[in-house]
Design a protein around this motif. Structure first.
Motif, PDB file in Angstrom:
ATOM      1  N   TYR A  76     -42.673   4.518 -11.658  1.00 53.51           N
ATOM      2  CA  TYR A  76     -41.495   5.398 -11.706  1.00 53.51           C
ATOM      3  C   TYR A  76     -40.215   4.614 -11.474  1.00 53.51           C
ATOM      4  O   TYR A  76     -40.109   3.850 -10.513  1.00 53.51           O
ATOM      5  N   GLU A  77     -39.241   4.825 -12.358  1.00 52.81           N
ATOM      6  CA  GLU A  77     -37.940   4.156 -12.194  1.00 52.81           C
ATOM      7  C   GLU A  77     -36.815   5.167 -12.322  1.00 52.81           C
ATOM      8  O   GLU A  77     -35.692   4.811 -12.634  1.00 52.81           O
ATOM      9  N   GLY A  78     -37.101   6.438 -12.065  1.00 51.25           N
ATOM     10  CA  GLY A  78     -36.112   7.500 -12.320  1.00 51.25           C
ATOM     11  C   GLY A  78     -35.134   7.708 -11.176  1.00 51.25           C
ATOM     12  O   GLY A  78     -34.950   6.852 -10.304  1.00 51.25           O
ATOM     13  N   ALA A  79     -34.529   8.920 -11.182  1.00 47.86           N
ATOM     14  CA  ALA A  79     -33.405   9.196 -10.287  1.00 47.86           C
ATOM     15  C   ALA A  79     -33.822   9.542  -8.854  1.00 47.86           C
ATOM     16  O   ALA A  79     -32.984   9.562  -7.954  1.00 47.86           O
ATOM     17  N   TYR A  80     -35.095   9.817  -8.613  1.00 46.56           N
ATOM     18  CA  TYR A  80     -35.504  10.249  -7.260  1.00 46.56           C
ATOM     19  C   TYR A  80     -35.908   9.009  -6.454  1.00 46.56           C
ATOM     20  O   TYR A  80     -36.975   8.418  -6.691  1.00 46.56           O
ATOM     21  N   PRO A  81     -35.075   8.595  -5.499  1.00 47.29           N
ATOM     22  CA  PRO A  81     -35.273   7.292  -4.858  1.00 47.29           C
ATOM     23  C   PRO A  81     -36.608   7.165  -4.120  1.00 47.29           C
ATOM     24  O   PRO A  81     -37.233   6.098  -4.158  1.00 47.29           O
ATOM     25  N   ALA A  82     -37.070   8.260  -3.476  1.00 48.77           N
ATOM     26  CA  ALA A  82     -38.258   8.154  -2.621  1.00 48.77           C
ATOM     27  C   ALA A  82     -39.508   7.727  -3.393  1.00 48.77           C
ATOM     28  O   ALA A  82     -40.452   7.194  -2.803  1.00 48.77           O
ATOM     29  N   LEU A  83     -39.536   7.969  -4.702  1.00 47.34           N
ATOM     30  CA  LEU A  83     -40.756   7.647  -5.466  1.00 47.34           C
ATOM     31  C   LEU A  83     -40.588   6.398  -6.344  1.00 47.34           C
ATOM     32  O   LEU A  83     -41.511   6.018  -7.058  1.00 47.34           O
ATOM     33  N   ARG A  84     -39.409   5.763  -6.306  1.00 43.46           N
ATOM     34  CA  ARG A  84     -39.186   4.602  -7.189  1.00 43.46           C
ATOM     35  C   ARG A  84     -40.209   3.511  -6.932  1.00 43.46           C
ATOM     36  O   ARG A  84     -40.531   3.216  -5.778  1.00 43.46           O
ATOM     37  N   GLY A  85     -40.752   2.976  -8.001  1.00 45.44           N
ATOM     38  CA  GLY A  85     -41.755   1.912  -7.881  1.00 45.44           C
ATOM     39  C   GLY A  85     -43.168   2.446  -7.745  1.00 45.44           C
ATOM     40  O   GLY A  85     -44.131   1.696  -7.827  1.00 45.44           O
ATOM     41  N   THR A  86     -43.330   3.784  -7.556  1.00 43.60           N
ATOM     42  CA  THR A  86     -44.676   4.365  -7.388  1.00 43.60           C
ATOM     43  C   THR A  86     -45.387   4.457  -8.736  1.00 43.60           C
ATOM     44  O   THR A  86     -44.780   4.838  -9.742  1.00 43.60           O
ATOM     45  N   GLU A  87     -46.689   4.110  -8.730  1.00 46.06           N
ATOM     46  CA  GLU A  87     -47.518   4.260  -9.939  1.00 46.06           C
ATOM     47  C   GLU A  87     -47.837   5.742 -10.102  1.00 46.06           C
ATOM     48  O   GLU A  87     -48.232   6.407  -9.135  1.00 46.06           O
ATOM     49  N   MET A  88     -47.698   6.241 -11.302  1.00 44.92           N
ATOM     50  CA  MET A  88     -47.993   7.664 -11.553  1.00 44.92           C
ATOM     51  C   MET A  88     -48.303   7.872 -13.027  1.00 44.92           C
ATOM     52  O   MET A  88     -48.104   6.956 -13.832  1.00 44.92           O
ATOM     53  N   SER A  89     -48.758   9.113 -13.356  1.00 48.18           N
ATOM     54  CA  SER A  89     -49.037   9.382 -14.773  1.00 48.18           C
ATOM     55  C   SER A  89     -47.725   9.688 -15.487  1.00 48.18           C
ATOM     56  O   SER A  89     -46.747  10.132 -14.861  1.00 48.18           O
ATOM     57  N   ALA A  90     -47.729   9.470 -16.810  1.00 46.16           N
ATOM     58  CA  ALA A  90     -46.521   9.767 -17.596  1.00 46.16           C
ATOM     59  C   ALA A  90     -46.191  11.258 -17.519  1.00 46.16           C
ATOM     60  O   ALA A  90     -45.021  11.648 -17.570  1.00 46.16           O
ATOM     61  N   ALA A  91     -47.243  12.120 -17.341  1.00 44.81           N
ATOM     62  CA  ALA A  91     -47.012  13.569 -17.237  1.00 44.81           C
ATOM     63  C   ALA A  91     -46.164  13.874 -15.995  1.00 44.81           C
ATOM     64  O   ALA A  91     -45.167  14.608 -16.066  1.00 44.81           O
ATOM     65  N   TYR A  92     -46.548  13.270 -14.864  1.00 51.66           N
ATOM     66  CA  TYR A  92     -45.809  13.504 -13.621  1.00 51.66           C
ATOM     67  C   TYR A  92     -44.395  12.954 -13.748  1.00 51.66           C
ATOM     68  O   TYR A  92     -43.420  13.611 -13.352  1.00 51.66           O
ATOM     69  N   GLU A  93     -44.301  11.768 -14.357  1.00 52.06           N
ATOM     70  CA  GLU A  93     -42.980  11.166 -14.517  1.00 52.06           C
ATOM     71  C   GLU A  93     -42.068  12.070 -15.357  1.00 52.06           C
ATOM     72  O   GLU A  93     -40.900  12.270 -15.027  1.00 52.06           O
ATOM     73  N   SER A  94     -42.666  12.649 -16.441  1.00 53.30           N
ATOM     74  CA  SER A  94     -41.810  13.480 -17.300  1.00 53.30           C
ATOM     75  C   SER A  94     -41.401  14.778 -16.586  1.00 53.30           C
ATOM     76  O   SER A  94     -40.305  15.287 -16.794  1.00 53.30           O
ATOM     77  N   SER A  95     -42.267  15.288 -15.698  1.00 58.43           N
ATOM     78  CA  SER A  95     -41.882  16.486 -14.937  1.00 58.43           C
ATOM     79  C   SER A  95     -40.754  16.149 -13.969  1.00 58.43           C
ATOM     80  O   SER A  95     -39.845  16.960 -13.751  1.00 58.43           O
ATOM     81  N   LEU A  96     -40.808  14.932 -13.369  1.00 54.83           N
ATOM     82  CA  LEU A  96     -39.720  14.508 -12.479  1.00 54.83           C
ATOM     83  C   LEU A  96     -38.437  14.328 -13.299  1.00 54.83           C
ATOM     84  O   LEU A  96     -37.343  14.700 -12.859  1.00 54.83           O
ATOM     85  N   HIS A  97     -38.611  13.789 -14.514  1.00 58.53           N
ATOM     86  CA  HIS A  97     -37.470  13.588 -15.401  1.00 58.53           C
ATOM     87  C   HIS A  97     -36.817  14.940 -15.737  1.00 58.53           C
ATOM     88  O   HIS A  97     -35.598  15.090 -15.669  1.00 58.53           O
ATOM     89  N   ILE A  98     -37.679  15.951 -16.049  1.00 58.47           N
ATOM     90  CA  ILE A  98     -37.147  17.295 -16.344  1.00 58.47           C
ATOM     91  C   ILE A  98     -36.375  17.805 -15.122  1.00 58.47           C
ATOM     92  O   ILE A  98     -35.294  18.364 -15.229  1.00 58.47           O
ATOM     93  N   SER A  99     -36.940  17.545 -13.911  1.00 59.84           N
ATOM     94  CA  SER A  99     -36.341  18.102 -12.696  1.00 59.84           C
ATOM     95  C   SER A  99     -35.020  17.427 -12.333  1.00 59.84           C
ATOM     96  O   SER A  99     -34.118  18.076 -11.808  1.00 59.84           O
ATOM     97  N   PHE A 100     -34.905  16.121 -12.540  1.00 57.49           N
ATOM     98  CA  PHE A 100     -33.737  15.410 -11.997  1.00 57.49           C
ATOM     99  C   PHE A 100     -32.749  14.907 -13.048  1.00 57.49           C
ATOM    100  O   PHE A 100     -31.592  14.680 -12.731  1.00 57.49           O
ATOM    101  N   GLU A 101     -33.223  14.701 -14.270  1.00 59.68           N
ATOM    102  CA  GLU A 101     -32.310  14.078 -15.231  1.00 59.68           C
ATOM    103  C   GLU A 101     -31.946  14.964 -16.426  1.00 59.68           C
ATOM    104  O   GLU A 101     -30.848  14.846 -16.940  1.00 59.68           O
TER     105      GLU A 101
END
Ligand code: HEM
Ligand code: HEM
Length: 536
Positions: A76-101
Motif C-alpha cells: 500500500y502506498e496510498g493516502a492513509y498513513p497508518a497502512l503505508r508499506g503494508t502488504e495487502m490484496s489489490a481489492a483491499y487497496e482499491s477499497s481504501l482508494h475509493i475511501s480516501f482518494e
C-alpha cells in the motif's frame, strides 16, 4: 421567412398520436396510469425496499468503476498513513482508494452500505406486515414465496458485498463460510475447494464473489422484483376493510397523477435519508480492520445485522460431534446448514400450511387485523423472539465484554432463552390479542367511552358511552356483531395431558367459519372493481 404558428394545446396531443401510431402504446399505458392503488402507511414498507434497491444499484455501479476484484498482493502506498508499506490484496487497496482518494468515494461506499442495511430492514418489516395482516392468503401465496426468495437473495447480496473489500472483518466472514461448507458430510471438502479454488482463502474467491455480487445476484433480484410487482399489479393490492371497501373492489387513487407523484416524493425522501446517514454516520471503516490474514481474527468481529442470527445460532450450538461410520458430523453442520436451510425454506410454504390447517380456500382481498387471528400473531411473535435471541447471541462476546458478564453465562442464557422465550412470546401475544378482541366487543356492545362522568338520581356515578351504531327505543345501543374468534370459557383443562398442552399453546377455538370480514362472497378470477377515493 414565414413563422409557423404552434398550437400549444394541440402539440402534445399530436405528439402522443404520433407515438401511438408507431408503437400502439396508448392502451397498455392507459391501463397503467389509470390503475387504482389503495392507500395505507404500511404499504410503504415494500416501496422502501424497492427504493433502497434502486439506491443500491446506483451506488453499486459507481463503486464498480473504481473497485478492483483482485487478490494480487500489493504494497500500500496510498493516502492513509497508518497502512503505508503494508502488504495487502489489490481489492483491499482499491477499497481504501475509493475511501480516501476517489472524490465522493467514501460517501458512495457508506451510502451503498447504509442502503443495504435499510434494504434488508425494510424487507423484514414488509414481510412482517404481510404476515401479520394475512396478505399472503389466496391468491397471493406465490408472491409470498417469491418474497422469501428475495429475502434469501438480499442476504446473499449483503454477504458477498461486505466480503469484497477483503479487510480483516470480511475475511473472518469468509472463513466462517468456508467452515460451514467443510462441515457438510461427504461433499463438504469438495464444495469448499471448488468455491475457493483450493485451500482457503486461495486467490479466486473475491473475483468469484464479485461476479455474483454485481451481476448474478442483482440480476436475480431485478428479475424477481419485476415478477413480484407484476403480480401485485395483476392481482391488485389488498386493502383494509372499511366504508365502501369490499372483497370485490379496490378503493384508492389512480396511479397518475397523485399516486405516481407521491411515490416520486417518497423515493426522494428515502434517498435523502440514506444520503444523510452516509454523510453523517460512519459505517464499515475498513482501514481500521487492516488487510485480511488467515491467521488473524480480531475480537468483536460482527457481521451485518441480518447475518448475525446465523452467527448466534452457531455460537449457541452445544459441542455435539456425531460419528457415523468413518464420517464425523461437526456441530456446526446443524445450525448453519440444516438450521439455516429449514429457517429459510420452511416459511416459503407457510401460506399453504395455514390454508390446509384452517381449511380456508377462499380468496382474500381484504386484510385481517392481527388481533382477529391470535394464533398467527403468536406464531409470528415466536419467530421474531427466536430471531432476536439468535441475533443478540451473535454479539454475545461484545455484550459480555461491555457489561462484564461471563461469556459462558451469555451462551447459556441464549440456549435457555431460545427454548423458553419463544413459547412465552406465543402465549403472551395470544393473550394480548384476545384482550384486544374483548375490548372491541365491549366497544361494539356499549359504545365508546366519552370521559364524561354522569351522576344518576340514586347517587351512582357512570361514564357516558357514545354508541357506535343504532340504538333501541330506550336509547341503548343495539350490540353489533364481532367477527373475531371466540374465547373458550375454560382456558386450561386439567385432566389429560394432551388437551392441557394443546390448551396452553392454542387457547382459542375457531368459529365454524374461518374469520373474514362479514358479508364477503367468495369470488373467482380478477373481478375486482376499481373505485377511486374521489380525490383529484
Ligand atoms: C441488493 C443489492 C446489494 C446489496 C445488499 C449490496 C451490499 C453491499 C455491501 C454491504 C457492500 C460492502 C460495502 C462496504 O465496503 O462497506 C457492498 C460492496 C460493493 N458492492 Fe454492493 N450491494 C448490492 C448491489 C450491488 C450492485 C448492483 C453493484 C454493482 C453494480 C454493487 C457493487 C458493489 C461493489 C463494487 C462493492 C465493493 C466496494 C467497496 O466496498 O469498496 N453492489 N455491497
Ligand atoms: C426485494 C424485496 C422486496 C421488494 C422490493 C418488495 C416490494 C413490494 C411492493 C412495492 C409491494 C406493494 C406495496 C406493499 O404492499 O408494500 C409488495 C407487496 C407484496 N409483497 Fe413484497 N417486496 C419485497 C420482499 C417481499 C418479501 C420478503 C415478502 C414475503 C415473504 C413479500 C411479500 C409480498 C406480498 C404477499 C405482497 C402483496 C401484498 C398485498 O397485496 O397486500 N415481499 N412488495
Amino acid at each position: 421567412m414565414k413563422r409557423r404558428k404552434v398550437d400549444l394545446q394541440q402539440a402534445p396531443v399530436n405528439a402522443a398520436k404520433g407515438v401511438d401510431e408507431r408503437f400502439q402504446a396508448a392502451t397498455p399505458l392507459r391501463a397503467l396510469l389509470n390503475k387504482v392503488f389503495p392507500d395505507h402507511w404500511s404499504f410503504l414498507l415494500g416501496e422502501i425496499a424497492l427504493f433502497s434497491f434502486i439506491i443500491l444499484l446506483l451506488t453499486g455501479v459507481f463503486l464498480t468503476l473504481f473497485f478492483d476484484p483482485s487478490m494480487k498482493e500489493v504494497a500500500y502506498e496510498g493516502a492513509y498513513p497508518a497502512l503505508r508499506g503494508t502488504e495487502m490484496s489489490a481489492a483491499y487497496e482499491s477499497s481504501l482508494h475509493i475511501s480516501f482518494e476517489v472524490r465522493g468515494g467514501l460517501f458512495m461506499r457508506q451510502m451503498h452500505h447504509w442502503a443495504a442495511l435499510l434494504f434488508m430492514a425494510s424487507i423484514v418489516i414488509h414481510m412482517a406486515r404481510i404476515f401479520f395482516t394475512g396478505a399472503y392468503r389466496k391468491p397471493r401465496e406465490a408472491n409470498w414465496a417469491i418474497g422469501m426468495i428475495l429475502f434469501l437473495l438480499g442476504f446473499l447480496a449483503g454477504f458477498t458485498g461486505y466480503s469484497l473489500p477483503d479487510d480483516g472483518l470480511s475475511g473472518t466472514g469468509l472463513r466462517i463460510a468456508s467452515a460451514i461448507m467443510l462441515s457438510i458430510p461427504v461433499v463438504g471438502t469438495w464444495l469448499s475447494a471448488s468455491i475457493f479454488g483450493g485451500e482457503f482463502p486461495g486467490h479466486l474467491i473475491i473475483g468469484r464473489f464479485y461476479i455474483a455480487h454485481v451481476l448474478l445476484i442483482p440480476g436475480g433480484l431485478l428479475a424477481l422484483i419485476s415478477v413480484h410487482l407484476g403480480l401485485v399489479f395483476k392481482q391488485k393490492h389488498t386493502q383494509w376493510p372499511g366504508p365502501m371497501r369490499t372483497n370485490t373492489n379496490v378503493v384508492g387513487e389512480r396511479m397518475f397523477p397523485r399516486y405516481a407523484l407521491k411515490q416520486g416524493g417518497f423515493f426522494m425522501a428515502v434517498f435523502g435519508t440514506v444520503a444523510l446517514m452516509a454523510g453523517l454516520f460512519q459505517i464499515n471503516p475498513i482501514w481500521l480492520f487492516g488487510p485480511y490474514r488467515a491467521s488473524e481474527v480480531s475480537s468483536a468481529s460482527q457481521p451485518d445485522w441480518y447475518v448475525m442470527f446465523m452467527d448466534g445460532l452457531v455460537r449457541l450450538m452445544p459441542n455435539w460431534q456425531i460419528y457415523i461410520g468413518d464420517y464425523s458430523i461437526p456441530p456446526l453442520f446443524w445450525p448453519a446448514v440444516v438450521g439455516l436451510g429449514a429457517l429459510t425454506t420452511g416459511p416459503i410454504f407457510w401460506p399453504w400450511i395455514e390454508a390446509r390447517k384452517s381449511g380456508d380456500k377462499r380468496i382474500h382481498n381484504l386484510l385481517e387485523r392481527p388481533r382477529d387471528n391470535p394464533e398467527r400473531v403468536g406464531i409470528g411473535a415466536m419467530a421474531f423472539t427466536f430471531f432476536i435471541i439468535a441475533t443478540l447471541s451473535g454479539g454475545n462476546d461484545v455484550i459480555a465484554d461491555k457489561f462484564h458478564i461471563s461469556l459462558n453465562a451469555m451462551t447459556w442464557a441464549g440456549r435457555i432463552g431460545m427454548l423458553v422465550l419463544p413459547p412465552l412470546a406465543y402465549f403472551i401475544s395470544v393473550r394480548i390479542c384476545l384482550g384486544l378482541q374483548q375490548h372491541d366487543r365491549e366497544v361494539l356492545a356499549h359504545g365508546v367511552e366519552t370521559g364524561i362522568i354522569k351522576r344518576l338520581p340514586n347517587g351512582q356515578f357512570v361514564e357516558v358511552h357514545q354508541p357506535l351504531g343504532p340504538v333501541d327505543d330506550h336509547g341503548h345501543p343495539i350490540p353489533l356483531e364481532y367477527g373475531g374468534w371466540v374465547v373458550p370459557k375454560k382456558m386450561n383443562r386439567v385432566g389429560a395431558l394432551a388437551p392441557a398442552v394443546k390448551g396452553f399453546f392454542f387457547p382459542v377455538e375457531k368459529p365454524a367459519e374461518a374469520p373474514v370480514s362479514p358479508g364477503m362472497p367468495p369470488v373467482s378470477g380478477d373481478t375486482r372493481e376499481e373505485i377511486t377515493s374521489g380525490r383529484k
